[in-house]
Scaffold this active site. Structure first.
Site, PDB file in Angstrom:
ATOM      1  N   TYR A 170     -48.591  12.984 -59.272  1.00 20.93           N
ATOM      2  CA  TYR A 170     -49.799  12.254 -59.675  1.00 20.93           C
ATOM      3  C   TYR A 170     -51.057  12.932 -59.134  1.00 20.93           C
ATOM      4  CZ  TYR A 170     -52.940   8.305 -60.570  1.00 20.93           C
ATOM      5  OH  TYR A 170     -53.963   7.498 -61.013  1.00 20.93           O
ATOM      6  N   LYS A 174     -54.117  14.707 -61.312  1.00 24.73           N
ATOM      7  CA  LYS A 174     -55.511  14.256 -61.345  1.00 24.73           C
ATOM      8  C   LYS A 174     -56.460  15.357 -60.852  1.00 24.73           C
ATOM      9  CE  LYS A 174     -54.841  10.150 -63.114  1.00 24.73           C
ATOM     10  NZ  LYS A 174     -55.314   9.802 -64.459  1.00 24.73           N
TER      11      LYS A 174
HETATM   12  P1  NAP Z   1     -51.255   1.048 -66.558  1.00 28.33           P
HETATM   13  O1  NAP Z   1     -51.542  -0.402 -66.535  1.00 28.33           O
HETATM   14  O2  NAP Z   1     -49.896   1.535 -66.230  1.00 28.33           O
HETATM   15  O3  NAP Z   1     -51.707   1.592 -67.994  1.00 28.33           O
HETATM   16  C1  NAP Z   1     -51.414   2.912 -68.386  1.00 28.33           C
HETATM   17  C2  NAP Z   1     -51.587   2.984 -69.871  1.00 28.33           C
HETATM   18  O4  NAP Z   1     -51.303   4.340 -70.296  1.00 28.33           O
HETATM   19  C3  NAP Z   1     -50.613   2.080 -70.634  1.00 28.33           C
HETATM   20  O5  NAP Z   1     -51.253   1.535 -71.756  1.00 28.33           O
HETATM   21  C4  NAP Z   1     -49.532   3.057 -71.070  1.00 28.33           C
HETATM   22  O6  NAP Z   1     -48.820   2.640 -72.216  1.00 28.33           O
HETATM   23  C5  NAP Z   1     -50.407   4.251 -71.380  1.00 28.33           C
HETATM   24  N1  NAP Z   1     -49.636   5.470 -71.575  1.00 28.33           N
HETATM   25  C6  NAP Z   1     -48.769   6.076 -70.727  1.00 28.33           C
HETATM   26  N2  NAP Z   1     -48.240   7.159 -71.315  1.00 28.33           N
HETATM   27  C7  NAP Z   1     -48.798   7.250 -72.557  1.00 28.33           C
HETATM   28  C8  NAP Z   1     -48.671   8.147 -73.635  1.00 28.33           C
HETATM   29  N3  NAP Z   1     -47.834   9.197 -73.590  1.00 28.33           N
HETATM   30  N4  NAP Z   1     -49.410   7.936 -74.753  1.00 28.33           N
HETATM   31  C9  NAP Z   1     -50.249   6.892 -74.827  1.00 28.33           C
HETATM   32  N5  NAP Z   1     -50.399   5.978 -73.849  1.00 28.33           N
HETATM   33  C10 NAP Z   1     -49.679   6.167 -72.723  1.00 28.33           C
HETATM   34  O7  NAP Z   1     -52.210   1.849 -65.551  1.00 28.33           O
HETATM   35  P2  NAP Z   1     -53.766   1.698 -65.176  1.00 28.33           P
HETATM   36  O8  NAP Z   1     -53.813   1.504 -63.718  1.00 28.33           O
HETATM   37  O9  NAP Z   1     -54.466   0.785 -66.079  1.00 28.33           O
HETATM   38  O10 NAP Z   1     -54.226   3.214 -65.419  1.00 28.33           O
HETATM   39  C11 NAP Z   1     -55.263   3.563 -66.300  1.00 28.33           C
HETATM   40  C12 NAP Z   1     -55.897   4.842 -65.797  1.00 28.33           C
HETATM   41  O11 NAP Z   1     -56.540   4.608 -64.536  1.00 28.33           O
HETATM   42  C13 NAP Z   1     -54.916   5.985 -65.544  1.00 28.33           C
HETATM   43  O12 NAP Z   1     -55.503   7.203 -65.941  1.00 28.33           O
HETATM   44  C14 NAP Z   1     -54.742   5.954 -64.048  1.00 28.33           C
HETATM   45  O13 NAP Z   1     -54.313   7.191 -63.532  1.00 28.33           O
HETATM   46  C15 NAP Z   1     -56.145   5.611 -63.622  1.00 28.33           C
HETATM   47  N6  NAP Z   1     -56.293   5.092 -62.272  1.00 28.33           N
HETATM   48  C16 NAP Z   1     -55.723   3.926 -61.935  1.00 28.33           C
HETATM   49  C17 NAP Z   1     -55.893   3.434 -60.653  1.00 28.33           C
HETATM   50  C18 NAP Z   1     -55.317   2.140 -60.216  1.00 28.33           C
HETATM   51  O14 NAP Z   1     -55.462   1.802 -59.029  1.00 28.33           O
HETATM   52  N7  NAP Z   1     -54.670   1.388 -61.076  1.00 28.33           N
HETATM   53  C19 NAP Z   1     -56.667   4.157 -59.726  1.00 28.33           C
HETATM   54  C20 NAP Z   1     -57.229   5.364 -60.114  1.00 28.33           C
HETATM   55  C21 NAP Z   1     -57.043   5.815 -61.395  1.00 28.33           C
HETATM   56  P3  NAP Z   1     -47.400   1.846 -72.115  1.00 28.33           P
HETATM   57  O15 NAP Z   1     -47.737   0.393 -71.937  1.00 28.33           O
HETATM   58  O16 NAP Z   1     -46.754   2.152 -73.431  1.00 28.33           O
HETATM   59  O17 NAP Z   1     -46.665   2.419 -70.939  1.00 28.33           O
END
Ligand code: NAP
Length: 247
Positions: A170, A174
């Protein structure tokens, strides 16, 4: 002003969904990219119930045919894109808890490759496919959703609270996404398109087993702000809620 047209990848849940909601409430037509038709349709329907012009777009960022089909459809239906939020990502690790996460020495190259397919190569594929549509916008915005865990400066500073969060797939994905952001920002400098990386902060979502202390909506507010930056806003920057972060 003409309504904005925004595509958010991975928008069926979490921060992507909340970003679509914020942009949609501001009057944008939001295109919810999702790899699952069922989940994508449900998410778009939920926002439509709130009065938002929300449309599901089938988009698996690791599938070139799906990416091309999405660009073709958006071009045919809407003719341009104002905002691209590259949000879709996978954790690529079994845990975000440093106590239980697999150390780099036991991480398989295959897992790193899989993580890069979505978090890095997927962004390149989607960005290249959507750029012709973004070039038709008077003020295109590309927001790459990154993480503090991609900041090499912060990860090498023992005083930062997540110093021990040493998740090779991860974190490296990033950091690579940050480099991808800089590369596109350089190419597009002098055009109407601004490219930035943002971090939503540590939010409770499926990605981290809901261990984050912020809500997905709070994280999405940071993403959405970068999606509607004014012409005087930054480009080629790494943006957090409180301002710019070091790469
Ligand atoms: P999440 O709830 O797991 O959502 C991830 C999304 O990405 C889901 O809709 C998932 O779809 C989709 N996805 C994964 N693989 C895919 C693919 N091959 N094609 C299309 N869609 C795909 O995670 P989140 O926390 O909201 O993350 C959103 C972003 O924020 C990410 O870039 C993550 O790295 C970033 N981020 C998150 C945090 C945090 O604390 N949560 C912190 C920093 C950065 P499915 O439902 O089909 O799996």
């Amino acid at each position: 002003m003409t309504a904005q047209i925004a595509l958010i990848t991975g928008a069926n849940k979490g921060i992507g969904f909340e970003t679509a909601r914020i942009l949609g409430r501001d009057g944008a037509t939001v295109l919810l990219g999702a790899r699952s038709a069922d989940l994508g349709e449900k998410a778009a329907a939920a926002l439509a119930e709130e009065g938002i012009d929300a449309r599901f777009v089938h988009l698996d960022v690791t599938d070139p045919a799906s990416v091309e089909a999405a660009a073709d459809r958006i071009g045919a239906e809407l003719g341009r894109l104002d905002v691209l939020v590259n949000n879709a990502a996978i954790a690529g690790s079994d845990a975000f808890d440093p106590a239980t996460a697999t150390p780099p020495s036991r991480t398989s190259p295959a897992l790193v490759r899989t993580t890069f397919e979505t978090n890095v190569f997927g962004v390149v594929a989607v960005t290249n496919a959507m750029l012709p549509l973004l070039r038709r916008s008077p003020a295109g915005r590309i927001v790459n959703v990154s993480s503090e865990l991609g900041s090499l400066t912060m990860l090498t500073d023992p005083s930062v609270p997540f110093y021990e969060t040493n998740l090779l797939p991860y974190n490296a994905s990033k950091s690579a996404l940050n480099a991808v952001t800089v590369a596109y920002a350089k190419e597009l400098a002098g055009t109407a398109i601004k490219v930035n990386a943002v971090t939503p902060g540590y939010c409770a979502t499926d990605l981290n087993g809901h261990t984050g202390y912020r809500t997905a909506a709070q994280g999405a507010a940071v993403v959405a702000a970068a999606a509607v930056l004014g012409d005087d806003g930054p480009a080629g920057a790494f943006i957090a809620e409180d301002g710019r972060l070091p790469w």
